[in-house]
Design a protein around this motif. Structure first.
Motif, PDB file in Angstrom:
ATOM      1  N   THR A   3       0.817  -1.218   0.000  1.00  0.00           N
ATOM      2  CA  THR A   3       0.000   0.000   0.000  1.00  0.00           C
ATOM      3  C   THR A   3       0.847   1.263   0.000  1.00  0.00           C
ATOM      4  OG1 THR A   3      -0.154  -0.103   2.423  1.00  0.00           O
ATOM      5  CG2 THR A   3      -1.942  -1.115   1.147  1.00  0.00           C
ATOM      6  N   ARG A   4       2.095   1.193   0.422  1.00  0.00           N
ATOM      7  CA  ARG A   4       2.924   2.395   0.499  1.00  0.00           C
ATOM      8  C   ARG A   4       3.223   2.977  -0.878  1.00  0.00           C
ATOM      9  NH1 ARG A   4       8.015   0.923  -0.988  1.00  0.00           N
ATOM     10  NH2 ARG A   4       8.512  -1.298  -0.888  1.00  0.00           N
ATOM     11  N   ILE A   5       3.071   2.184  -1.934  1.00  0.00           N
ATOM     12  CA  ILE A   5       3.379   2.693  -3.273  1.00  0.00           C
ATOM     13  C   ILE A   5       2.118   3.029  -4.061  1.00  0.00           C
ATOM     14  CG2 ILE A   5       5.558   1.441  -3.352  1.00  0.00           C
ATOM     15  CD1 ILE A   5       4.227  -0.554  -5.253  1.00  0.00           C
ATOM     16  N   LEU A   6       0.951   3.018  -3.418  1.00  0.00           N
ATOM     17  CA  LEU A   6      -0.312   3.299  -4.085  1.00  0.00           C
ATOM     18  C   LEU A   6      -0.773   4.713  -3.750  1.00  0.00           C
ATOM     19  CD1 LEU A   6      -2.177  -0.047  -3.274  1.00  0.00           C
ATOM     20  CD2 LEU A   6      -0.712   0.454  -5.243  1.00  0.00           C
ATOM     21  N   HIS A   7      -1.006   5.524  -4.773  1.00  0.00           N
ATOM     22  CA  HIS A   7      -1.605   6.838  -4.527  1.00  0.00           C
ATOM     23  C   HIS A   7      -3.065   6.687  -4.121  1.00  0.00           C
ATOM     24  CE1 HIS A   7       1.582   9.528  -6.397  1.00  0.00           C
ATOM     25  NE2 HIS A   7       2.019   8.296  -6.652  1.00  0.00           N
ATOM     26  N   VAL A   8      -3.795   5.834  -4.848  1.00  0.00           N
ATOM     27  CA  VAL A   8      -5.207   5.562  -4.537  1.00  0.00           C
ATOM     28  C   VAL A   8      -5.423   4.058  -4.610  1.00  0.00           C
ATOM     29  CG1 VAL A   8      -7.607   5.818  -5.275  1.00  0.00           C
ATOM     30  CG2 VAL A   8      -6.045   7.777  -5.423  1.00  0.00           C
ATOM     31  N   ARG A   9      -6.099   3.513  -3.595  1.00  0.00           N
ATOM     32  CA  ARG A   9      -6.491   2.106  -3.603  1.00  0.00           C
ATOM     33  C   ARG A   9      -7.987   2.006  -3.383  1.00  0.00           C
ATOM     34  NH1 ARG A   9      -7.538  -2.162  -0.147  1.00  0.00           N
ATOM     35  NH2 ARG A   9      -6.768  -4.209  -0.857  1.00  0.00           N
ATOM     36  N   MET A  10      -8.668   1.250  -4.246  1.00  0.00           N
ATOM     37  CA  MET A  10     -10.118   1.063  -4.116  1.00  0.00           C
ATOM     38  C   MET A  10     -10.443  -0.423  -4.200  1.00  0.00           C
ATOM     39  SD  MET A  10     -11.663   4.106  -6.543  1.00  0.00           S
ATOM     40  CE  MET A  10     -10.772   3.565  -8.015  1.00  0.00           C
ATOM     41  N   SER A  11     -11.429  -0.834  -3.426  1.00  0.00           N
ATOM     42  CA  SER A  11     -11.872  -2.216  -3.449  1.00  0.00           C
ATOM     43  C   SER A  11     -13.372  -2.276  -3.190  1.00  0.00           C
ATOM     44  CB  SER A  11     -11.124  -3.044  -2.393  1.00  0.00           C
ATOM     45  OG  SER A  11     -11.563  -4.383  -2.391  1.00  0.00           O
ATOM     46  N   SER A  12     -14.096  -2.947  -4.075  1.00  0.00           N
ATOM     47  CA  SER A  12     -15.536  -3.199  -3.909  1.00  0.00           C
ATOM     48  C   SER A  12     -16.325  -1.910  -3.698  1.00  0.00           C
ATOM     49  CB  SER A  12     -15.767  -4.168  -2.741  1.00  0.00           C
ATOM     50  OG  SER A  12     -15.089  -5.388  -2.953  1.00  0.00           O
ATOM     51  N   VAL A  13     -16.061  -0.921  -4.553  1.00  0.00           N
ATOM     52  CA  VAL A  13     -16.801   0.336  -4.516  1.00  0.00           C
ATOM     53  C   VAL A  13     -17.249   0.675  -5.931  1.00  0.00           C
ATOM     54  CG1 VAL A  13     -15.551   1.224  -2.517  1.00  0.00           C
ATOM     55  CG2 VAL A  13     -14.705   1.746  -4.807  1.00  0.00           C
ATOM     56  N   LYS A  14     -18.165   1.629  -6.036  1.00  0.00           N
ATOM     57  CA  LYS A  14     -18.566   2.119  -7.347  1.00  0.00           C
ATOM     58  C   LYS A  14     -19.011   3.573  -7.224  1.00  0.00           C
ATOM     59  CE  LYS A  14     -23.291   0.248  -6.970  1.00  0.00           C
ATOM     60  NZ  LYS A  14     -24.292  -0.646  -7.608  1.00  0.00           N
ATOM     61  N   GLY A  15     -18.985   4.259  -8.365  1.00  0.00           N
ATOM     62  CA  GLY A  15     -19.430   5.640  -8.392  1.00  0.00           C
ATOM     63  C   GLY A  15     -18.389   6.656  -7.975  1.00  0.00           C
ATOM     64  N   VAL A  16     -17.126   6.262  -7.870  1.00  0.00           N
ATOM     65  CA  VAL A  16     -16.070   7.194  -7.486  1.00  0.00           C
ATOM     66  C   VAL A  16     -15.639   7.996  -8.708  1.00  0.00           C
ATOM     67  CG1 VAL A  16     -13.765   7.425  -6.497  1.00  0.00           C
ATOM     68  CG2 VAL A  16     -15.296   5.600  -5.707  1.00  0.00           C
ATOM     69  N   SER A  17     -15.453   9.313  -8.554  1.00  0.00           N
ATOM     70  CA  SER A  17     -15.068  10.185  -9.660  1.00  0.00           C
ATOM     71  C   SER A  17     -13.751  10.885  -9.344  1.00  0.00           C
ATOM     72  CB  SER A  17     -16.149  11.242  -9.932  1.00  0.00           C
ATOM     73  OG  SER A  17     -17.351  10.639 -10.352  1.00  0.00           O
ATOM     74  N   PHE A  18     -12.858  10.892 -10.323  1.00  0.00           N
ATOM     75  CA  PHE A  18     -11.611  11.647 -10.244  1.00  0.00           C
ATOM     76  C   PHE A  18     -11.646  12.710 -11.335  1.00  0.00           C
ATOM     77  CE2 PHE A  18     -10.752   7.403  -8.676  1.00  0.00           C
ATOM     78  CZ  PHE A  18     -10.011   7.623  -7.524  1.00  0.00           C
ATOM     79  N   SER A  39       8.261   2.830  -8.038  1.00  0.00           N
ATOM     80  CA  SER A  39       7.911   4.147  -8.577  1.00  0.00           C
ATOM     81  C   SER A  39       6.417   4.429  -8.427  1.00  0.00           C
ATOM     82  CB  SER A  39       8.342   4.272 -10.037  1.00  0.00           C
ATOM     83  OG  SER A  39       7.665   3.355 -10.859  1.00  0.00           O
ATOM     84  N   GLY A  40       5.637   3.401  -8.080  1.00  0.00           N
ATOM     85  CA  GLY A  40       4.270   3.648  -7.641  1.00  0.00           C
ATOM     86  C   GLY A  40       3.173   3.397  -8.661  1.00  0.00           C
ATOM     87  N   TYR A  41       1.949   3.348  -8.131  1.00  0.00           N
ATOM     88  CA  TYR A  41       0.726   3.200  -8.904  1.00  0.00           C
ATOM     89  C   TYR A  41      -0.114   4.453  -8.668  1.00  0.00           C
ATOM     90  CZ  TYR A  41       1.518  -1.940  -9.093  1.00  0.00           C
ATOM     91  OH  TYR A  41       2.016  -3.206  -9.289  1.00  0.00           O
ATOM     92  N   GLY A  42      -0.671   5.014  -9.740  1.00  0.00           N
ATOM     93  CA  GLY A  42      -1.588   6.131  -9.550  1.00  0.00           C
ATOM     94  C   GLY A  42      -2.890   5.681  -8.921  1.00  0.00           C
ATOM     95  N   ILE A  43      -3.631   4.816  -9.633  1.00  0.00           N
ATOM     96  CA  ILE A  43      -4.877   4.239  -9.135  1.00  0.00           C
ATOM     97  C   ILE A  43      -4.772   2.724  -9.223  1.00  0.00           C
ATOM     98  CG2 ILE A  43      -7.367   3.975  -9.511  1.00  0.00           C
ATOM     99  CD1 ILE A  43      -7.383   6.808 -10.651  1.00  0.00           C
ATOM    100  N   TYR A  44      -5.016   2.064  -8.103  1.00  0.00           N
ATOM    101  CA  TYR A  44      -5.035   0.603  -8.051  1.00  0.00           C
ATOM    102  C   TYR A  44      -6.406   0.188  -7.528  1.00  0.00           C
ATOM    103  CZ  TYR A  44      -3.960  -4.165  -6.528  1.00  0.00           C
ATOM    104  OH  TYR A  44      -3.969  -5.535  -6.347  1.00  0.00           O
ATOM    105  N   SER A  45      -7.118  -0.653  -8.286  1.00  0.00           N
ATOM    106  CA  SER A  45      -8.465  -1.021  -7.852  1.00  0.00           C
ATOM    107  C   SER A  45      -8.728  -2.499  -8.080  1.00  0.00           C
ATOM    108  CB  SER A  45      -9.522  -0.185  -8.585  1.00  0.00           C
ATOM    109  OG  SER A  45      -9.645  -0.595  -9.934  1.00  0.00           O
ATOM    110  N   VAL A  46      -9.576  -3.046  -7.212  1.00  0.00           N
ATOM    111  CA  VAL A  46     -10.064  -4.414  -7.332  1.00  0.00           C
ATOM    112  C   VAL A  46     -11.580  -4.378  -7.207  1.00  0.00           C
ATOM    113  CG1 VAL A  46     -10.051  -6.735  -6.355  1.00  0.00           C
ATOM    114  CG2 VAL A  46      -7.948  -5.373  -6.351  1.00  0.00           C
ATOM    115  N   ASP A  47     -12.261  -4.811  -8.242  1.00  0.00           N
ATOM    116  CA  ASP A  47     -13.720  -4.878  -8.242  1.00  0.00           C
ATOM    117  C   ASP A  47     -14.334  -3.520  -7.924  1.00  0.00           C
ATOM    118  OD1 ASP A  47     -15.827  -6.539  -8.859  1.00  0.00           O
ATOM    119  OD2 ASP A  47     -16.253  -7.032  -6.771  1.00  0.00           O
ATOM    120  N   ALA A  48     -13.933  -2.510  -8.707  1.00  0.00           N
ATOM    121  CA  ALA A  48     -14.402  -1.144  -8.466  1.00  0.00           C
ATOM    122  C   ALA A  48     -14.879  -0.515  -9.773  1.00  0.00           C
ATOM    123  CB  ALA A  48     -13.289  -0.294  -7.864  1.00  0.00           C
ATOM    124  N   GLY A  49     -15.905   0.341  -9.646  1.00  0.00           N
ATOM    125  CA  GLY A  49     -16.380   1.146 -10.767  1.00  0.00           C
ATOM    126  C   GLY A  49     -16.095   2.608 -10.497  1.00  0.00           C
TER     127      GLY A  49
END
Length: 204
Positions: A3-18, A39-49
């Motif tokens: 998680t230290r290299i993730l800017h944003v982490r999402m799991s099992s969510v929907k309707g998020v706007s950037f 060097s990192g991940y901007g957005i990392y998601s699992v089962d997310a809309g």
């Protein structure tokens, strides 16, 4: 993924706007080279809309966006910039999504000729995805190297768009759906667009 290299982490969510968000790795020269996971991940998601729109930018990252879905979640990535990332967008099992009107400059690195496409720099990778639209994106290489290939290496060995196993079981159920890649500009890349695995119905 740590998680230290993730800017944003999402799991099992929907309707998020950037909207108009900036994701940077400012230590990529001295501490974390772009071809390293740290060097990192901007957005990392699992089962997310979610949606990423309106001039978001992803800069000097290992992954700009990395998403894997188990259930059906809708993802829209429209009108953003991906600057000098090792991997721009990676989707795994994303069924329903749009990638449109984005600008990519893809990291440039000499690599062995037999490098696996999962490991090489690329702009967009669709892995076991369906119901997608990839349209009107511009993909080019960051800081193109002008020297010709020498020895066992290619300079600037990178991909624009990769589609892997859109129809892995070779059934007819996916073949009439609107899985479309069109009106994209690809230039200064070693490989512009590549299909691999089973991506169509079995003949007959």
């Amino acid at each position: 993924v740590p998680t230290r290299i993730l800017h944003v982490r999402m799991s099992s969510v929907k309707g998020v706007s950037f909207n108009n968000c900036q994701f940077y790795n400012n230590d990529y020269i001295s501490d974390y080279p772009i071809n390293n996971m740290n060097s990192g991940y901007g957005i990392y998601s699992v089962d997310a809309g979610y949606t990423v729109m309106n001039h978001c930018s992803f800069n000097n990252l290992y992954y700009g966006i990395n998403s894997s879905n188990i259930t059906t979640q809708y993802i829209v990535i429209d009108n953003n910039k991906f600057n000098d990332n090792y991997h721009g967008i990676y989707w795994n099992s994303v069924n329903f999504g749009d990638i449109t009107n984005n600008f990519f400059t893809i990291y440039n690195e000499p690599l062995p000729q037999n490098t696996n496409s999962h490991l090489a720099p690329y702009g967009i990778f669709l892995d076991y995805c369906s119901h997608f639209e990839v349209e009107a994106n511009d993909l080019s290489v960051f800081n193109p190297i002008l020297q010709p290939p020498t020895g066992p290496y290619f300079y600037g060995f990178n991909w624009g768009i990769i589609v892997n196993q859109e129809n892995p079981h070779r059934t007819g159920q996916y073949c009439n759906l609107t899985d479309q890649i069109y009106r994209n500009n690809l230039h200064e890349l070693m490989i512009g667009c590549q299909a691999q695995g089973y991506n169509s119905q079995m003949p007959g």
